[in-house]
Design a protein around this motif. Structure first.
Motif, mmCIF file in Angstrom:
data_model
loop_
_atom_site.group_PDB
_atom_site.id
_atom_site.type_symbol
_atom_site.label_atom_id
_atom_site.label_comp_id
_atom_site.label_asym_id
_atom_site.label_seq_id
_atom_site.Cartn_x
_atom_site.Cartn_y
_atom_site.Cartn_z
ATOM 1 N N ALA A 82 18.851 -23.056 1.498
ATOM 2 C CA ALA A 82 20.271 -22.913 1.156
ATOM 3 C C ALA A 82 21.119 -23.894 1.948
ATOM 4 O O ALA A 82 22.075 -24.478 1.425
ATOM 5 N N LEU A 83 20.776 -24.089 3.217
ATOM 6 C CA LEU A 83 21.517 -25.033 4.059
ATOM 7 C C LEU A 83 21.378 -26.459 3.525
ATOM 8 O O LEU A 83 22.365 -27.186 3.407
ATOM 9 N N LEU A 84 20.156 -26.846 3.171
ATOM 10 C CA LEU A 84 19.922 -28.218 2.734
ATOM 11 C C LEU A 84 20.490 -28.493 1.350
ATOM 12 O O LEU A 84 20.761 -29.649 1.004
ATOM 13 N N SER A 85 20.675 -27.450 0.551
ATOM 14 C CA SER A 85 21.225 -27.642 -0.787
ATOM 15 C C SER A 85 22.747 -27.557 -0.818
ATOM 16 O O SER A 85 23.364 -27.803 -1.866
ATOM 17 N N ALA A 86 23.365 -27.224 0.326
ATOM 18 C CA ALA A 86 24.823 -27.065 0.360
ATOM 19 C C ALA A 86 25.593 -28.381 0.189
ATOM 20 O O ALA A 86 26.585 -28.424 -0.541
ATOM 21 N N PRO A 87 25.195 -29.495 0.816
ATOM 22 C CA PRO A 87 25.952 -30.743 0.642
ATOM 23 C C PRO A 87 25.919 -31.233 -0.809
ATOM 24 O O PRO A 87 24.929 -31.044 -1.529
ATOM 25 N N ASP A 88 27.000 -31.874 -1.210
ATOM 26 C CA ASP A 88 27.131 -32.386 -2.576
ATOM 27 C C ASP A 88 26.286 -33.643 -2.744
ATOM 28 O O ASP A 88 26.587 -34.679 -2.137
ATOM 29 N N PRO A 89 25.242 -33.616 -3.564
ATOM 30 C CA PRO A 89 24.392 -34.806 -3.719
ATOM 31 C C PRO A 89 25.073 -35.936 -4.482
ATOM 32 O O PRO A 89 24.556 -37.063 -4.507
ATOM 33 N N LYS A 90 26.229 -35.654 -5.101
ATOM 34 C CA LYS A 90 26.923 -36.687 -5.869
ATOM 35 C C LYS A 90 27.800 -37.575 -4.992
ATOM 36 O O LYS A 90 28.264 -38.623 -5.441
ATOM 37 N N GLY A 110 27.942 -36.277 1.204
ATOM 38 C CA GLY A 110 27.030 -35.170 0.988
ATOM 39 C C GLY A 110 25.582 -35.574 1.200
ATOM 40 O O GLY A 110 24.788 -34.833 1.795
ATOM 41 N N ARG A 111 25.224 -36.751 0.722
ATOM 42 C CA ARG A 111 23.851 -37.224 0.906
ATOM 43 C C ARG A 111 23.573 -37.521 2.384
ATOM 44 O O ARG A 111 22.474 -37.272 2.884
ATOM 45 N N ARG A 112 24.586 -38.056 3.077
ATOM 46 C CA ARG A 112 24.435 -38.269 4.521
ATOM 47 C C ARG A 112 24.234 -36.953 5.251
ATOM 48 O O ARG A 112 23.356 -36.827 6.108
ATOM 49 N N ASP A 113 25.047 -35.944 4.896
ATOM 50 C CA ASP A 113 24.970 -34.656 5.570
ATOM 51 C C ASP A 113 23.624 -33.970 5.311
ATOM 52 O O ASP A 113 23.070 -33.318 6.203
ATOM 53 N N ARG A 114 23.108 -34.126 4.097
ATOM 54 C CA ARG A 114 21.808 -33.512 3.814
ATOM 55 C C ARG A 114 20.717 -34.175 4.650
ATOM 56 O O ARG A 114 19.841 -33.483 5.197
ATOM 57 N N ALA A 115 20.767 -35.493 4.755
ATOM 58 C CA ALA A 115 19.771 -36.190 5.576
ATOM 59 C C ALA A 115 19.896 -35.775 7.036
ATOM 60 O O ALA A 115 18.886 -35.549 7.721
ATOM 61 N N LEU A 116 21.125 -35.642 7.519
ATOM 62 C CA LEU A 116 21.346 -35.241 8.910
ATOM 63 C C LEU A 116 20.804 -33.843 9.164
ATOM 64 O O LEU A 116 20.110 -33.600 10.167
ATOM 65 N N MET A 117 21.100 -32.899 8.246
ATOM 66 C CA MET A 117 20.643 -31.525 8.450
ATOM 67 C C MET A 117 19.138 -31.409 8.280
ATOM 68 O O MET A 117 18.490 -30.610 8.953
ATOM 69 N N CYS A 118 18.575 -32.204 7.380
ATOM 70 C CA CYS A 118 17.123 -32.205 7.230
ATOM 71 C C CYS A 118 16.453 -32.654 8.530
ATOM 72 O O CYS A 118 15.469 -32.055 8.980
ATOM 73 N N LEU A 119 17.018 -33.679 9.157
ATOM 74 C CA LEU A 119 16.481 -34.158 10.425
ATOM 75 C C LEU A 119 16.670 -33.119 11.525
ATOM 76 O O LEU A 119 15.787 -32.913 12.368
ATOM 77 N N ALA A 120 17.818 -32.431 11.511
ATOM 78 C CA ALA A 120 18.080 -31.403 12.518
ATOM 79 C C ALA A 120 17.097 -30.243 12.398
ATOM 80 O O ALA A 120 16.570 -29.735 13.393
#
Length: 229
Positions: A131-139, A143-153
């Motif tokens: 749910a956390l990784l799907s929250a940022p807007d991929p469009k 949002g894509r930066r935030d998903r990469a950051l949270m995935c790394l975290a």
């Protein structure tokens, strides 16, 4: 001007930065401690900060300040103890330069850290992580930066300060893939990356390739993210 001001200046510039070579984060934390302490004591004594003396910053005043942190500012016991550690460090340094204030200084140094029960550190389960990784807007690029950051975290458990300080050169996507960072205590740490995280970071690197700069997760202006951001 009393003895406090030159002592504080010498402590920060000579002891912390020149002699001990403490990290910028430690210097900033200690700076904030004395900004709060001096402001509190000035208000209690009805004096300008430049008029405060060691007799004003005595043990009862420091104890009142520590109580204010918990009751007035809502700080935790851990934060209270960190502030007290900064105060102890400065007063121990001042004791060598101002033996005439030895009694006041000794009483402050005798203030003990407060005991507390450490809370158990929780974790995210699989559903919460997804749910956390799907929250940022991929469009959006952010949002894509935030998903990469949270995935790394999620993969590495890096601290906020470590994540926002990462440079492009700290990421290695060969075999094996890993990220290298300078962590707390100025210790270099290398953490391996799983396949999903390595893929996400490869996609992010490809997207930011034309952005310029060395920051791995830049803000919209290309600079380093703040902790609040």
């Amino acid at each position: 001007m009393t003895k406090i001001a030159p002592s504080l200046q010498a402590y920060f510039t000579k002891r912390m930065m020149a002699e001990a070579n403490m990290s910028p984060n430690t210097v900033a934390s200690y700076r904030d401690t004395f900004r709060l302490l001096i402001g509190f004591a000035a208000g209690q004594c009805d004096k300008a900060p430049s008029e405060l003396s060691f007799s004003d910053l005595d043990a009862p005043m420091v104890a009142a300040f520590l109580d204010h942190l918990e009751s007035g500012r809502g700080n935790t016991v851990r934060s209270r103890n960190l502030r007290l550690a900064a105060i102890h460090s400065f007063f121990a340094y001042a004791s060598w330069n101002h033996p005439e204030c030895a009694e006041e200084i000794a009483r402050v140094l005798a203030i003990p850290a407060k005991r507390f029960e450490a809370a158990m550190v929780g974790y995210l389960d699989q559903a919460e992580t997804e749910a956390l990784l799907s929250a940022p807007d991929p469009k959006s690029r952010t949002g894509r930066r935030d998903r990469a950051l949270m995935c790394l975290a999620v993969q590495t458990g890096l601290r906020i300060s470590e994540l926002i300080a990462l440079q492009v050169g700290d990421l290695h996507l060969g075999h094996p893939a890993f990220v290298s960072c300078m962590g707390k205590g100025r210790k270099r740490r290398v953490t391996p990356l799983g396949a999903m995280c390595a893929e996400a970071m490869a996609s992010w690197l490809a997207e930011r390739a034309g952005a310029g700069g060395d920051v791995l997760f830049p803000n919209p202006r290309g600079g380093r993210l703040s902790r609040d951001a």
